[in-house]
Scaffold this active site. Sequence first.
Site, PDB file in Angstrom:
ATOM      1  CD  GLN A  21      42.742  10.754  32.839  1.00  0.00           C
ATOM      2  OE1 GLN A  21      42.757  11.729  32.074  1.00  0.00           O
ATOM      3  NE2 GLN A  21      42.249   9.589  32.484  1.00  0.00           N
TER       4      GLN A  21
ATOM      5  NE  ARG B 200      32.796   7.050  27.899  1.00  0.00           N
ATOM      6  CZ  ARG B 200      33.805   6.687  28.668  1.00  0.00           C
ATOM      7  NH1 ARG B 200      33.908   7.187  29.886  1.00  0.00           N
ATOM      8  NH2 ARG B 200      34.701   5.831  28.231  1.00  0.00           N
TER       9      ARG B 200
ATOM     10  CG  ASP C 211      35.411   6.452  34.001  1.00  0.00           C
ATOM     11  OD1 ASP C 211      35.317   7.485  33.318  1.00  0.00           O
ATOM     12  OD2 ASP C 211      36.484   6.045  34.478  1.00  0.00           O
TER      13      ASP C 211
ATOM     14  CE  LYS D 284      36.074  11.524  31.818  1.00  0.00           C
ATOM     15  NZ  LYS D 284      37.337  11.583  32.547  1.00  0.00           N
TER      16      LYS D 284
ATOM     17  CB  SER E 104      41.015  15.971  36.205  1.00  0.00           C
ATOM     18  OG  SER E 104      41.837  15.037  35.536  1.00  0.00           O
TER      19      SER E 104
ATOM     20  CE  LYS F 141      40.294   1.982  31.441  1.00  0.00           C
ATOM     21  NZ  LYS F 141      40.812   3.338  31.211  1.00  0.00           N
ATOM     22  CB  SER F 142      42.515   3.818  37.781  1.00  0.00           C
ATOM     23  OG  SER F 142      41.573   4.542  37.072  1.00  0.00           O
TER      24      SER F 142
ATOM     25  NE  ARG G 195      46.150   6.726  39.702  1.00  0.00           N
ATOM     26  CZ  ARG G 195      45.260   7.015  38.746  1.00  0.00           C
ATOM     27  NH1 ARG G 195      45.002   6.149  37.799  1.00  0.00           N
ATOM     28  NH2 ARG G 195      44.636   8.197  38.739  1.00  0.00           N
TER      29      ARG G 195
ATOM     30  NE  ARG H  40      40.068  11.510  26.414  1.00  0.00           N
ATOM     31  CZ  ARG H  40      40.048  10.571  27.357  1.00  0.00           C
ATOM     32  NH1 ARG H  40      40.407   9.335  27.063  1.00  0.00           N
ATOM     33  NH2 ARG H  40      39.679  10.863  28.573  1.00  0.00           N
TER      34      ARG H  40
HETATM   35  C1  S3P Z   1      41.051   8.178  35.552  1.00  0.00           C
HETATM   36  C2  S3P Z   1      40.408   9.323  35.905  1.00  0.00           C
HETATM   37  C3  S3P Z   1      39.178   9.796  35.275  1.00  0.00           C
HETATM   38  C4  S3P Z   1      38.469   8.671  34.524  1.00  0.00           C
HETATM   39  C5  S3P Z   1      39.409   7.861  33.691  1.00  0.00           C
HETATM   40  C6  S3P Z   1      40.508   7.258  34.549  1.00  0.00           C
HETATM   41  C7  S3P Z   1      42.311   7.843  36.232  1.00  0.00           C
HETATM   42  O1  S3P Z   1      39.497  10.826  34.367  1.00  0.00           O
HETATM   43  O2  S3P Z   1      37.444   9.182  33.708  1.00  0.00           O
HETATM   44  O3  S3P Z   1      38.710   6.812  33.043  1.00  0.00           O
HETATM   45  O4  S3P Z   1      42.781   6.692  36.125  1.00  0.00           O
HETATM   46  O5  S3P Z   1      42.864   8.727  36.903  1.00  0.00           O
HETATM   47  P1  S3P Z   1      39.686  12.345  34.885  1.00  0.00           P
HETATM   48  O6  S3P Z   1      40.649  12.298  35.984  1.00  0.00           O
HETATM   49  O7  S3P Z   1      40.228  13.136  33.746  1.00  0.00           O
HETATM   50  O8  S3P Z   1      38.310  12.781  35.285  1.00  0.00           O
END
Ligand code: S3P
Length: 442
Positions: free
Chosen positions: A168, A361, A330, A357, A166, A21-22, A26, A122
């Site tokens: 993200q 969680r 996760d 999250k 993080s 998914k990540s 991207r 969030r």
């Molecule tokens: C993700 C980073 C994580 C993760 C999320 C996906 C990403 O979050 O929990 O499910 O794709 O970069 P954080 O970067 O906020 O910890």
Amino acid sequence: MNVRFDRAERLRGEVVAPPDKSISHRAALLGAMSAGTVRIANYLHAEDTTSTLNALRQVGAHVEVRDGDVVIRGAGLRAAAEPGEPIDVGNAGTLMRLLPGWLAAQEGKAFTLDGDASIRGRPVDRIADPLRLMGASIEATDGRYPPFVVRGARLRAIDYALPVASAQVKSCVLLAGLLAEGTTTVTEPAPSRDHTERMLAGAGVAVRRAGCDVSVTSTDELDVDEIAVPGDLSSAAFVIAAGVLVPGSRVVVRDVGVNWTRTGFLRILQRMGAIVIGDVEPLPEAGTGPASGRGTGAVTAVEPVSDLDVTAGPLQGIVVEPDEVPLAIDELPLVALLGCFAEGETVVRGAGELRVKESDRIAAVVDGLRGLGAQIEATQEGFVVTGDTGLRGGVLDAHGDHRMAMLGAVAGLVSREGVEVVGMEAAEVSYPGFAEDLGRLG
Ligand code: S3P
């Protein structure tokens, strides 16, 4: 949708891990930012990543799905279109936090981002702060929540120390850094997943690592034609946990991405005594290459992949320390479940991020597993599980959180009376076909 998962005798067979998914988020984003055509093989067709394709269409990318692959003709780095409507990110936190990095550099254009009820709870201040320092304007609801408006500007490079580890937020700043004058450096308090860095390196961007610092320099174009998405360790983790817990099991999960910044869960499992065999990327030593995490030098573009061979076996309780948390974030709900079957106590520390999250969680895991008979206590930043209790079973409400739905399913396979998961459809966010995959192994 309520689905029952009953105690399983043993699990045998193979599943192919769903696409990451990540990395899918991207890849689509990079496709939209590029001026050419990018083909993405093994894209995840799930709710979250479909939200990304729709959002990118809204900002001017041409997106097609051909034989399962996603083909994107990008808008170009500086030519995102201003949409007439708010961009709907659905349930996708990664989309909500990464996309603004690109949009913040679209001079004179404004973009509103909104999503579902969970997204509206969030925080986005963690991306708004650095983007403002770079020169963009962000207006968020109550100062920190969606819906929020990003007003693009000419950006300046910054040196930014992340207040929380993080991926993200790191990714958002790095994407904005591609369009900012000068070199943008992000300092991580602890390593987090580095897919953005690896993918940018693959697109010809000079991405450099020096210990906890990662830097990008302003660029005029991305050089990328094809991206292949590996399988998702975070999704595979639910099948792996089932294989470890159901007595007599032997399960192979094929094609899993084993970038070391994602495999913290496998290291935790190993410490608990489980046997999972695969060709997993080793932890880098500080100051060595290929640069990733805490290495030094040009960042590697490779995303390693392996099959993982899982056998059931006895488990020991362990302590998960704060620096392990970002690399298994996760998968921590599964650590709580494993802890119920381990000898001795299992403790997770320094995981306050779990509270923001798709649901809180920590509360969701503690309430959910307690309802099934677990002895588990919440702490401010984690939980403590009393081991060796097993689970009675019962009903677990996913409350719209995909990972809670899958946790309930795995709990059902190892509980005495089985588990009815309320809201199993939430799994569609990241792992369509999850219940069928489990069923095929049973
Ligand atoms: C993700 C980073 C994580 C993760 C999320 C996906 C990403 O979050 O929990 O499910 O794709 O970069 P954080 O970067 O906020 O910890």
